[in-house]
Write a protein that holds these residues in place. Sequence first.
Motif, PDB file in Angstrom:
ATOM      1  N   SER A 192       0.837  -1.201   0.000  1.00  0.00           N
ATOM      2  CA  SER A 192       0.000   0.000   0.000  1.00  0.00           C
ATOM      3  C   SER A 192       0.875   1.255   0.000  1.00  0.00           C
ATOM      4  CB  SER A 192      -0.966   0.003   1.193  1.00  0.00           C
ATOM      5  OG  SER A 192      -0.259   0.161   2.394  1.00  0.00           O
ATOM      6  N   GLY A 193       0.300   2.344  -0.482  1.00  0.00           N
ATOM      7  CA  GLY A 193       1.045   3.598  -0.514  1.00  0.00           C
ATOM      8  C   GLY A 193       1.995   3.655  -1.699  1.00  0.00           C
ATOM      9  N   ALA A 194       2.560   4.851  -1.903  1.00  0.00           N
ATOM     10  CA  ALA A 194       3.457   5.058  -3.035  1.00  0.00           C
ATOM     11  C   ALA A 194       4.892   4.732  -2.628  1.00  0.00           C
ATOM     12  CB  ALA A 194       3.366   6.508  -3.500  1.00  0.00           C
ATOM     13  N   ILE A 250       3.179 -12.648  -4.661  1.00  0.00           N
ATOM     14  CA  ILE A 250       3.699 -12.617  -3.280  1.00  0.00           C
ATOM     15  C   ILE A 250       3.157 -11.382  -2.561  1.00  0.00           C
ATOM     16  CG2 ILE A 250       5.778 -12.441  -1.856  1.00  0.00           C
ATOM     17  CD1 ILE A 250       7.298 -13.972  -4.024  1.00  0.00           C
ATOM     18  N   ILE A 251       3.217 -10.243  -3.246  1.00  0.00           N
ATOM     19  CA  ILE A 251       2.770  -8.991  -2.622  1.00  0.00           C
ATOM     20  C   ILE A 251       1.284  -9.071  -2.273  1.00  0.00           C
ATOM     21  CG2 ILE A 251       2.402  -6.520  -3.036  1.00  0.00           C
ATOM     22  CD1 ILE A 251       4.984  -6.632  -4.798  1.00  0.00           C
ATOM     23  N   ASP A 252       0.477  -9.584  -3.212  1.00  0.00           N
ATOM     24  CA  ASP A 252      -0.966  -9.692  -2.946  1.00  0.00           C
ATOM     25  C   ASP A 252      -1.223 -10.611  -1.748  1.00  0.00           C
ATOM     26  OD1 ASP A 252      -1.365  -8.048  -5.065  1.00  0.00           O
ATOM     27  OD2 ASP A 252      -2.132  -9.584  -6.435  1.00  0.00           O
ATOM     28  N   ALA A 253      -0.505 -11.725  -1.714  1.00  0.00           N
ATOM     29  CA  ALA A 253      -0.710 -12.667  -0.609  1.00  0.00           C
ATOM     30  C   ALA A 253      -0.292 -12.034   0.723  1.00  0.00           C
ATOM     31  CB  ALA A 253       0.085 -13.950  -0.870  1.00  0.00           C
ATOM     32  N   TYR A 254       0.832 -11.327   0.720  1.00  0.00           N
ATOM     33  CA  TYR A 254       1.280 -10.677   1.957  1.00  0.00           C
ATOM     34  C   TYR A 254       0.306  -9.574   2.380  1.00  0.00           C
ATOM     35  CZ  TYR A 254       5.835 -13.092   1.961  1.00  0.00           C
ATOM     36  OH  TYR A 254       6.848 -14.028   2.010  1.00  0.00           O
ATOM     37  N   ALA A 255      -0.253  -8.876   1.410  1.00  0.00           N
ATOM     38  CA  ALA A 255      -1.235  -7.825   1.733  1.00  0.00           C
ATOM     39  C   ALA A 255      -2.424  -8.423   2.475  1.00  0.00           C
ATOM     40  CB  ALA A 255      -1.705  -7.124   0.449  1.00  0.00           C
ATOM     41  N   VAL A 256      -2.914  -9.553   1.965  1.00  0.00           N
ATOM     42  CA  VAL A 256      -4.055 -10.215   2.607  1.00  0.00           C
ATOM     43  C   VAL A 256      -3.667 -10.706   3.997  1.00  0.00           C
ATOM     44  CG1 VAL A 256      -5.603 -12.209   2.469  1.00  0.00           C
ATOM     45  CG2 VAL A 256      -5.118 -10.856   0.407  1.00  0.00           C
ATOM     46  N   LYS A 257      -2.504 -11.313   4.093  1.00  0.00           N
ATOM     47  CA  LYS A 257      -2.062 -11.842   5.390  1.00  0.00           C
ATOM     48  C   LYS A 257      -1.874 -10.711   6.403  1.00  0.00           C
ATOM     49  CE  LYS A 257       0.368 -15.901   3.544  1.00  0.00           C
ATOM     50  NZ  LYS A 257       1.429 -16.858   3.888  1.00  0.00           N
ATOM     51  N   CYS A 258      -1.278  -9.612   5.956  1.00  0.00           N
ATOM     52  CA  CYS A 258      -1.047  -8.479   6.856  1.00  0.00           C
ATOM     53  C   CYS A 258      -2.385  -7.910   7.331  1.00  0.00           C
ATOM     54  CB  CYS A 258      -0.221  -7.409   6.138  1.00  0.00           C
ATOM     55  SG  CYS A 258       0.169  -5.993   7.186  1.00  0.00           S
ATOM     56  N   ARG A 259      -3.326  -7.764   6.384  1.00  0.00           N
ATOM     57  CA  ARG A 259      -4.632  -7.220   6.769  1.00  0.00           C
ATOM     58  C   ARG A 259      -5.329  -8.162   7.736  1.00  0.00           C
ATOM     59  NH1 ARG A 259      -6.588  -6.222   1.794  1.00  0.00           N
ATOM     60  NH2 ARG A 259      -7.782  -8.156   1.753  1.00  0.00           N
ATOM     61  N   THR A 260      -5.236  -9.452   7.454  1.00  0.00           N
ATOM     62  CA  THR A 260      -5.850 -10.451   8.337  1.00  0.00           C
ATOM     63  C   THR A 260      -5.279 -10.338   9.750  1.00  0.00           C
ATOM     64  OG1 THR A 260      -6.065 -11.929   6.449  1.00  0.00           O
ATOM     65  CG2 THR A 260      -6.293 -12.922   8.645  1.00  0.00           C
ATOM     66  N   LEU A 261      -3.954 -10.259   9.835  1.00  0.00           N
ATOM     67  CA  LEU A 261      -3.306 -10.167  11.149  1.00  0.00           C
ATOM     68  C   LEU A 261      -3.743  -8.885  11.863  1.00  0.00           C
ATOM     69  CD1 LEU A 261      -1.288 -11.096  13.310  1.00  0.00           C
ATOM     70  CD2 LEU A 261       0.525  -9.963  12.002  1.00  0.00           C
ATOM     71  N   CYS A 262      -3.658  -7.764  11.160  1.00  0.00           N
ATOM     72  CA  CYS A 262      -3.961  -6.483  11.812  1.00  0.00           C
ATOM     73  C   CYS A 262      -5.442  -6.406  12.200  1.00  0.00           C
ATOM     74  CB  CYS A 262      -3.568  -5.323  10.891  1.00  0.00           C
ATOM     75  SG  CYS A 262      -1.785  -5.197  10.640  1.00  0.00           S
ATOM     76  N   ASP A 263      -6.327  -6.888  11.320  1.00  0.00           N
ATOM     77  CA  ASP A 263      -7.757  -6.895  11.662  1.00  0.00           C
ATOM     78  C   ASP A 263      -8.009  -7.779  12.880  1.00  0.00           C
ATOM     79  OD1 ASP A 263      -8.178  -5.244   9.524  1.00  0.00           O
ATOM     80  OD2 ASP A 263      -9.162  -6.729   8.237  1.00  0.00           O
ATOM     81  N   ALA A 264      -7.384  -8.945  12.911  1.00  0.00           N
ATOM     82  CA  ALA A 264      -7.578  -9.865  14.039  1.00  0.00           C
ATOM     83  C   ALA A 264      -7.021  -9.263  15.333  1.00  0.00           C
ATOM     84  CB  ALA A 264      -6.909 -11.212  13.736  1.00  0.00           C
ATOM     85  N   LEU A 265      -5.878  -8.607  15.232  1.00  0.00           N
ATOM     86  CA  LEU A 265      -5.311  -7.959  16.426  1.00  0.00           C
ATOM     87  C   LEU A 265      -6.276  -6.879  16.927  1.00  0.00           C
ATOM     88  CD1 LEU A 265      -1.526  -7.547  15.454  1.00  0.00           C
ATOM     89  CD2 LEU A 265      -2.478  -9.138  17.134  1.00  0.00           C
ATOM     90  N   ASP A 266      -6.806  -6.081  15.990  1.00  0.00           N
ATOM     91  CA  ASP A 266      -7.773  -5.045  16.375  1.00  0.00           C
ATOM     92  C   ASP A 266      -8.998  -5.661  17.037  1.00  0.00           C
ATOM     93  OD1 ASP A 266      -6.539  -2.670  15.717  1.00  0.00           O
ATOM     94  OD2 ASP A 266      -7.265  -2.653  13.646  1.00  0.00           O
ATOM     95  N   GLU A 267      -9.498  -6.729  16.400  1.00  0.00           N
ATOM     96  CA  GLU A 267     -10.740  -7.318  16.873  1.00  0.00           C
ATOM     97  C   GLU A 267     -10.572  -8.017  18.226  1.00  0.00           C
ATOM     98  OE1 GLU A 267     -12.622  -9.988  14.080  1.00  0.00           O
ATOM     99  OE2 GLU A 267     -13.939 -10.807  15.629  1.00  0.00           O
TER     100      GLU A 267
END
Lengths: 398, 398
Positions: B213-215, B298-315
């Motif tokens: 994400s981001g430039a 790889i980037i797409d998979a890591y993006a999903v994994k990172c979002r999953t981790l961060c969302d789960a940590l938040d939740e």
Amino acid sequence: MFKFNPAFEAPTGSPIRELFKYLAQPGMISFAGGYPASDLFDREGLDAAAARASQQPTLCLQYGPTDGIAVLKEQLTHLMTRRGTPCTPQELLVTTGSQQGFDLLLRVMVAPGDVVLVEQPAYPATLQALKLQEVDVVTVPVDQDGLDVAALAALLEAGTLARPPKLLYTVPTFANPTGATLSLERRMALLKLAARHHFLIVEDDPYGDLRFSGAALPSLLALSDQVPGSRDWVVHFSSLSKIVAPGLRVGWMVAHAEILRRCVVAKQTVDLCSSPWTQAIAAEYLASGALERHLPKIIDAYAVKCRTLCDALDEHLGDAIAFHRPAGGMFVWAQLKGGQNASDTLCACIERNVMFVPGVAFYKDNIDLTALRLSFAAPGVAEIETGVQRMKQALALF
Amino acid sequence: MFKFNPAFEAPTGSPIRELFKYLAQPGMISFAGGYPASDLFDREGLDAAAARASQQPTLCLQYGPTDGIAVLKEQLTHLMTRRGTPCTPQELLVTTGSQQGFDLLLRVMVAPGDVVLVEQPAYPATLQALKLQEVDVVTVPVDQDGLDVAALAALLEAGTLARPPKLLYTVPTFANPTGATLSLERRMALLKLAARHHFLIVEDDPYGDLRFSGAALPSLLALSDQVPGSRDWVVHFSSLSKIVAPGLRVGWMVAHAEILRRCVVAKQTVDLCSSPWTQAIAAEYLASGALERHLPKIIDAYAVKCRTLCDALDEHLGDAIAFHRPAGGMFVWAQLKGGQNASDTLCACIERNVMFVPGVAFYKDNIDLTALRLSFAAPGVAEIETGVQRMKQALALF
């Protein structure tokens, strides 16, 4: 502008690598390299091993253990057993070429100013590694039976060394550059000296399997079981570079667990692990029995090449050059009987499209300027003949 | 019995590697490793590259040039150009993983007692390498925008350092462990400091291509052309380990010719050359365009994994854990809001079959005991969800 460490202020590279530029000269015949013969690589066996390794993608592609992948460590202990030098996987560390093992050992045990004993003439990269570490290198002479162990004993007992030596570096079997093999009697005497004086014997053994005449001698590591107190003081290095292929960059060291454990810690910061991909290929190659099938072909070819070189030297340069026929390995070490400087004759040889390494590259002190190293491994038989004839023409000028 | 160098008298291995034994625990979910995801390796592309490489047996199997095989150096300069950081093959040295580049640089430039600046928290192997070299390590804090360059400026101007610093180590893009990326403003300011104070910036960039994400921000090496006098003071490291496969052990460094030349001399005694076989595979892989085709996966998979981790940590752990969402890389850095010791909570987590690395591993001093590093690269999406739920159960005990 930059502030370098003292040893790197004005560094000189490998004197042998400096000769590489002449290799590109069209028609050059080179006795200079320490390279094994490319046309003797077991392409078929290695391709098959690579195909099997690639069926284990995670093993090949992911990071591996710092001490080496388990399947390779197991195969290397089998190889050591076949060589008459059994060891356990716990005593064995896989390294990025055996060159790395020596570097790790120096890091762990040797500080600037420490005394290190080195056979002389010696493998140049060893001299260079010690120089870059600012070690106090003390040389021990070599003759046709290898390291002069009596001279070493006298040195140790004279009490003239600045400090007790940390280690002694030697290639006891088919040495680089002399081709000499340490006699059994001297091996036993050397082990006794190490046990008495508490220095490490660094036994570098990349060429031991390349014997084409005479009976095999046990390694120092193997013999250490017969000399009380000596086993702990032997650090053994070996490599697949000369018997399989250098491109694998697979070497290994066998040492006391206390030494090995520290070398593993050092390796964690040096390269984390050697390539598990080439390790897996090496493991598959060894497991398939390909080494035992193919190695005799390399040995037979080197036997013919060595005989061709030595016969040609006798025939064409018998008056000009003195040398001993080695019983294995890759090198013939010679002296110019007329006292000519080998570096000067090299220039004349390069003009005639033939090369060797002048002896100066193998000395730290007491340089024998008349000495030269001829490798018979890489050139073909016809090239060897032609190369010696060209040397004869060049030497006729001196 | 043996006399080791002081740094190796009682060495401790990598604190992360010490956690490895728990990985064998059945059902363990690990956020601990710094390993890329094995199931995302481009097996097909690498198999094809290996097949093409094996058509050049001498290149793969023989010794190669110490600075790297020419075809790989060419491909890596193309890659650097695509990254906006053009360099010449003469400025580039292929290393056995980028880890080796840092080791070579230390050998050439840093002596025991020299001052070296390191961002903190930092990559543990860097801290370990400096410790083993008996360097005076001075840490500079990091926040969510990367290295605190204002703090560095204050440190440099305070005149409190024992000696002028030799170098500064930083991972400016998706840092290990913090995931932070140095802002453009700070990048420019850092380059100005290096030009003024004459210290090397070691820019370690293994993760920069893994942006989801981001430039993209230009590397320090790229920006150095805009800051007069700074280019000579940037040494740039990168690696194929995180974007292709660690098993290749292919890293590289880009540096001023005077530095690079000396690193080549050091490498001659360290491992002679990195495996030309895996270098040839890497060159074929890059030349085929496979990196550009595969990296987005790889980037797409890591993006999903990172979002999953961060969302789960938040939740699940929003009340217990503070963290920033990274824009790329492999790591989330977090703090236990309740002030618990992360090492203690790790023990409770290991009992529930989930692991992370406690922050202590990344500090030399001023340790944040509440910190922890979570890698989202290796575990699957479902495992990430489950892992966070297990952490919640473990943390409920504290």
